[in-house]
Scaffold this active site. Structure first.
Site, mmCIF file in Angstrom:
data_model
loop_
_atom_site.group_PDB
_atom_site.id
_atom_site.type_symbol
_atom_site.label_atom_id
_atom_site.label_comp_id
_atom_site.label_asym_id
_atom_site.label_seq_id
_atom_site.Cartn_x
_atom_site.Cartn_y
_atom_site.Cartn_z
ATOM 1 N N LEU A 1 36.509 40.032 31.651
ATOM 2 C CA LEU A 1 37.626 39.794 32.552
ATOM 3 C C LEU A 1 38.681 38.874 31.943
ATOM 4 O O LEU A 1 38.364 37.866 31.319
ATOM 5 C CB LEU A 1 37.107 39.162 33.844
ATOM 6 C CG LEU A 1 38.074 39.194 35.028
ATOM 7 C CD1 LEU A 1 38.329 40.618 35.460
ATOM 8 C CD2 LEU A 1 37.502 38.392 36.183
ATOM 9 N N ARG B 1 38.895 43.784 47.893
ATOM 10 C CA ARG B 1 38.833 42.327 47.985
ATOM 11 C C ARG B 1 40.039 41.675 47.318
ATOM 12 O O ARG B 1 40.421 42.028 46.208
ATOM 13 C CB ARG B 1 37.549 41.811 47.309
ATOM 14 C CG ARG B 1 37.474 40.296 47.281
ATOM 15 C CD ARG B 1 36.217 39.808 46.617
ATOM 16 N NE ARG B 1 36.136 40.099 45.202
ATOM 17 C CZ ARG B 1 36.802 39.435 44.238
ATOM 18 N NH1 ARG B 1 37.654 38.481 44.561
ATOM 19 N NH2 ARG B 1 36.630 39.756 42.975
ATOM 20 N N GLN C 1 35.688 47.845 43.545
ATOM 21 C CA GLN C 1 36.965 47.367 43.009
ATOM 22 C C GLN C 1 36.997 47.398 41.485
ATOM 23 O O GLN C 1 36.072 46.912 40.826
ATOM 24 C CB GLN C 1 37.218 45.925 43.470
ATOM 25 C CG GLN C 1 38.530 45.353 42.961
ATOM 26 C CD GLN C 1 38.766 43.947 43.487
ATOM 27 O OE1 GLN C 1 38.372 42.974 42.873
ATOM 28 N NE2 GLN C 1 39.400 43.855 44.649
ATOM 29 N N GLY D 1 23.467 31.854 46.799
ATOM 30 C CA GLY D 1 22.065 31.449 46.865
ATOM 31 C C GLY D 1 21.881 29.953 46.802
ATOM 32 O O GLY D 1 21.086 29.375 47.564
ATOM 33 N N GLU E 1 43.042 37.037 36.932
ATOM 34 C CA GLU E 1 44.309 37.213 37.628
ATOM 35 C C GLU E 1 45.164 35.948 37.537
ATOM 36 O O GLU E 1 46.377 35.997 37.706
ATOM 37 C CB GLU E 1 44.017 37.549 39.091
ATOM 38 C CG GLU E 1 45.131 38.183 39.852
ATOM 39 C CD GLU E 1 44.601 38.819 41.122
ATOM 40 O OE1 GLU E 1 45.251 38.631 42.161
ATOM 41 O OE2 GLU E 1 43.554 39.482 41.077
ATOM 42 N N PHE F 1 47.992 33.960 43.440
ATOM 43 C CA PHE F 1 47.042 35.028 43.161
ATOM 44 C C PHE F 1 47.473 36.281 43.912
ATOM 45 O O PHE F 1 48.167 36.191 44.933
ATOM 46 C CB PHE F 1 45.625 34.627 43.588
ATOM 47 C CG PHE F 1 44.643 34.544 42.451
ATOM 48 C CD1 PHE F 1 43.662 35.507 42.291
ATOM 49 C CD2 PHE F 1 44.707 33.510 41.545
ATOM 50 C CE1 PHE F 1 42.751 35.428 41.250
ATOM 51 C CE2 PHE F 1 43.804 33.417 40.502
ATOM 52 C CZ PHE F 1 42.818 34.375 40.347
ATOM 53 N N ARG G 1 44.647 44.071 43.824
ATOM 54 C CA ARG G 1 44.052 44.612 42.609
ATOM 55 C C ARG G 1 43.970 46.127 42.587
ATOM 56 O O ARG G 1 44.129 46.747 41.529
ATOM 57 C CB ARG G 1 42.657 44.008 42.428
ATOM 58 C CG ARG G 1 42.705 42.541 42.084
ATOM 59 C CD ARG G 1 41.326 41.927 42.063
ATOM 60 N NE ARG G 1 41.400 40.527 41.635
ATOM 61 C CZ ARG G 1 40.354 39.720 41.579
ATOM 62 N NH1 ARG G 1 39.161 40.162 41.945
ATOM 63 N NH2 ARG G 1 40.498 38.484 41.168
ATOM 64 N N HIS H 1 39.036 45.782 38.603
ATOM 65 C CA HIS H 1 40.000 44.730 38.286
ATOM 66 C C HIS H 1 40.958 45.277 37.241
ATOM 67 O O HIS H 1 40.536 45.904 36.267
ATOM 68 C CB HIS H 1 39.265 43.501 37.740
ATOM 69 C CG HIS H 1 40.098 42.262 37.686
ATOM 70 N ND1 HIS H 1 41.157 42.119 36.810
ATOM 71 C CD2 HIS H 1 40.048 41.103 38.396
ATOM 72 C CE1 HIS H 1 41.707 40.926 36.977
ATOM 73 N NE2 HIS H 1 41.055 40.300 37.938
ATOM 74 N N HIS I 1 34.551 45.862 38.635
ATOM 75 C CA HIS I 1 34.503 44.418 38.828
ATOM 76 C C HIS I 1 33.695 43.955 40.030
ATOM 77 O O HIS I 1 32.899 43.028 39.926
ATOM 78 C CB HIS I 1 35.927 43.890 38.939
ATOM 79 C CG HIS I 1 36.032 42.405 39.099
ATOM 80 N ND1 HIS I 1 35.475 41.511 38.202
ATOM 81 C CD2 HIS I 1 36.636 41.638 40.054
ATOM 82 C CE1 HIS I 1 35.732 40.267 38.586
ATOM 83 N NE2 HIS I 1 36.408 40.319 39.713
ATOM 84 N N ALA J 1 20.343 32.900 42.274
ATOM 85 C CA ALA J 1 20.751 31.501 42.101
ATOM 86 C C ALA J 1 22.224 31.384 41.735
ATOM 87 O O ALA J 1 22.618 30.476 40.991
ATOM 88 C CB ALA J 1 19.873 30.834 41.029
#
Length: 575
Positions: free
Chosen positions: A247, A391, A235, A16, A250, A115, A281, A237, A351, A12
């Site tokens: 986190l 990514r 990845q 989703g 970024e 970013f 990243r 981060h 991450h 969810a």
């Protein structure tokens, strides 16, 4: 107990919920989630969702697609990246029209921030592309989509953990779930089954992922014989809170935050002189680990748990608390650090999984030669492949929305003509017997295995990798999988038995840890998030291809699939 729907969505989060929203237009739709929907991990996404709106700088979806391909070190399927970038623009406006409260420019447009890795004119200069709602973007997406699903009469089964997928050859027929509240087994029969179960960062010791991110969908399908794609690419981060992994978006660097070593030097000037702290990243994470390994971390002891500083204090208190209020609160709560006055201690944190369940651009689970009828996946658990080897920031939310929506639309059309599948008479029996065994026989506690798995993956399949350590990781994870057969619960209660849930999740993580370590060992090059000290160069001649890993007991069989490079020719990455 058996439930029958046209479509069942497992998970969810953003993917989703968007799929359920679209599917519910023609299908009786259920969402099965082991969490209450607004606690899904999409809510932890802070910095924004990338889309070439051009509200702050001139921008173009083609530039976004190029950045996605280049940032993914050319392992990205390029037509999928073009779909991602093209449809991101309308997806953001759709979210706005559904009520998402984006931050605004003085003119009232959706505001955008810089970013890492996002540029204009094919790498010429940085661009403001990330659309955001302060540093709560993912949470706002969750709230917006959940409200819309309630409006559309989507049925929700909260705190149901999926334990088995029922296949009839290459066709999906249903799922088996464990209801946490009662301990009962429920079977769901549906024309279409979609997995949107998120990532599996909990295989690592230091991670930004929630405790629920245990790779349930990919692990179940791997045990059902479906290969997983590009699992070696994970990845890290660059800016997780020291020692905790929580986190620090970024977006802090997008607003002007600067990474510094123990001498106060802005060290990214050496590694990415053009994009500096907003390089992709994988590059920033490696730069931080290099600073640490060369003794320029804050402790200077060259240990993996050393750290560097992220300084946003020069931005001023007003900007810090307007742009990153949640981050400021996290730092004060967990570190007693006020980022408006002091630098924040950070280190790379596990991450995001670039690999996962292989799908096409409509969310259908497929390999190079097989499409699994009625079986779908989207979001972090899936690999479409728009992230390739690394990514770009903001593209996780773009992936959820664009491909969650596309999968939902495909499901809505598919179920109109598809017949209901037939379930086996003993559906759910194996799950009932297994849980009964966990409760009624004595055995080992899962805790030590969980900790050993995380330590192995963090130290031997982390930011930097090499053959001897990864060989050890494969052998050690396999040994843990054998020990897992003796794990049992200590509490046999029926209602809200978290031990049963934890054991089921640990099984998934152990399987995915093995696949990740084995595929990383197999890929003898460095590309994106996969950085090998013994093979430091990218090798397009031999490795410009997707890995397809099939789990077979204690072994991982690895095949390959071609990468779509039909738009841009692979070139070395420079920033």
């Amino acid at each position: 107990m058996t439930h029958e729907f046209d479509a069942v969505i497992v998970g969810a989060g953003g993917a989703g919920l968007y799929a359920a929203l679209e599917a519910s237009k023609t299908a009786r739709t259920a969402v099965v989630s082991k969490l209450y929907p607004t606690r899904s991990h999409t809510g932890a996404a802070q910095g924004g969702i990338g889309a070439a709106l051009g509200n702050v700088d001139e921008d173009n979806p083609e530039w976004h697609a190029f950045d996605t391909v280049k940032g993914g070190d050319y392992l990205v399927d390029q037509n999928a990246a073009r779909i991602l970038a093209d449809e991101a623009v309308q997806a953001v406006y759709d979210l706005e029209n559904r009520g998402l409260p984006f931050s605004r420019t003085p003119e009232g447009k959706i505001d955008q921030r810089r970013f890492g890795g996002h540029t204009r004119n094919f790498g010429e200069a940085p661009v403001h592309r990330s659309c955001y709602a302060a540093d709560r973007t993912g949470n706002m997406i969750l709230q917006t989509l959940y409200q819309q699903c309630i409006k559309n009469d989507v049925h929700f089964f909260d705190e149901f953990h999926v334990v088995e997928v029922i296949m009839d050859g290459t066709r999906a027929a249903g799922i088996v779930t464990f209801e946490l509240a009662t301990g009962e087994i429920h079977v769901f029969k549906a024309k279409a089954i979609m997995f949107a179960t998120g990532g599996f960062g909990r295989m690592f010791k230091i991670t930004s992922n929630a405790h629920a991110n245990t790779g349930d969908g990919p692990a179940l399908l791997a045990r059902a014989g479906i290969p997983l794609e590009d699992m070696e690419f994970y990845q890290f981060h660059p800016t997780g809170i020291r020692g905790m992994g929580i986190l620090i978006t970024e977006g802090v660097r997008g607003e002007g935050g600067i990474l510094k070593n123990r001498s106060g030097e802005r060290f990214m000037e050496r590694y990415a002189p053009t994009l500096l702290d907003l390089a992709p990243r994988d590059m920033v994470s490696r730069a931080i680990m290099t600073e640490i390994q060369e003794g320029r971390g804050m402790r200077g002891d060259r240990q993996i748990d050393d750290w560097v500083m992220l300084d946003a204090s020069h931005l001023g208190r007003e900007k810090v608390y307007a742009k990153i209020p949640d981050i400021a609160d996290f730092c004060k709560t967990y570190l007693a650090v006020d980022p408006a006055e002091q630098p924040m201690p950070v280190q790379p944190t596990a991450h995001y999984a670039m690999g996962g369940i292989p799908t096409n651009v409509d969310g259908q689970v497929c390999t190079a030669d097989t499409v699994y009828e009625g079986l779908y996946a989207a979001g972090e658990c899936a690999c479409v492949s728009v992230h390739g080897a690394n990514r770009l920031g903001t593209n996780s939310l773009v992936d959820l929305i664009v491909f969650g929506r596309r999968a939902g639309k495909h499901i809505a059309e598919f179920v109109r003509h598809a017949p209901q599948p037939t379930l086996p008479a003993d559906a759910g029996k194996a799950a009932r017997e297994r849980i009964a065994t966990l409760k009624k026989t004595r055995g080992a506690h899962p805790g030590p295995l969980y900790k050993q798995m995380q330590d192995i993956m963090m130290s031997k399949v982390g930011v930097y990798r090499n053959e001897p350590q990864m060989k050890e990781a494969v052998a050690e994870i396999n040994a843990l999988r054998q020990e897992f057969a003796n794990v049992r619960v200590q509490d046999g209660s029926e209602n809200y038995n978290q031990e049963v849930l934890g054991i089921l999740e640990l099984e998934n993580l152990l399987d995915l840890s093995l696949v990740t370590a084995a595929t990383a060992l197999n890929r003898t090059e460095s590309r994106g998030g996969h950085s090998r000290e013994d093979y430091p160069e990218r090798d397009d001649a031999n490795w410009l291809k997707h890995s397809m890993a099939t789990l077979r007991g204690g072994d991982v069989a690895i095949g390959y699939k071609a990468v779509d490079t039909s738009i841009w020719e692979p070139k070395p990455r420079t920033y």
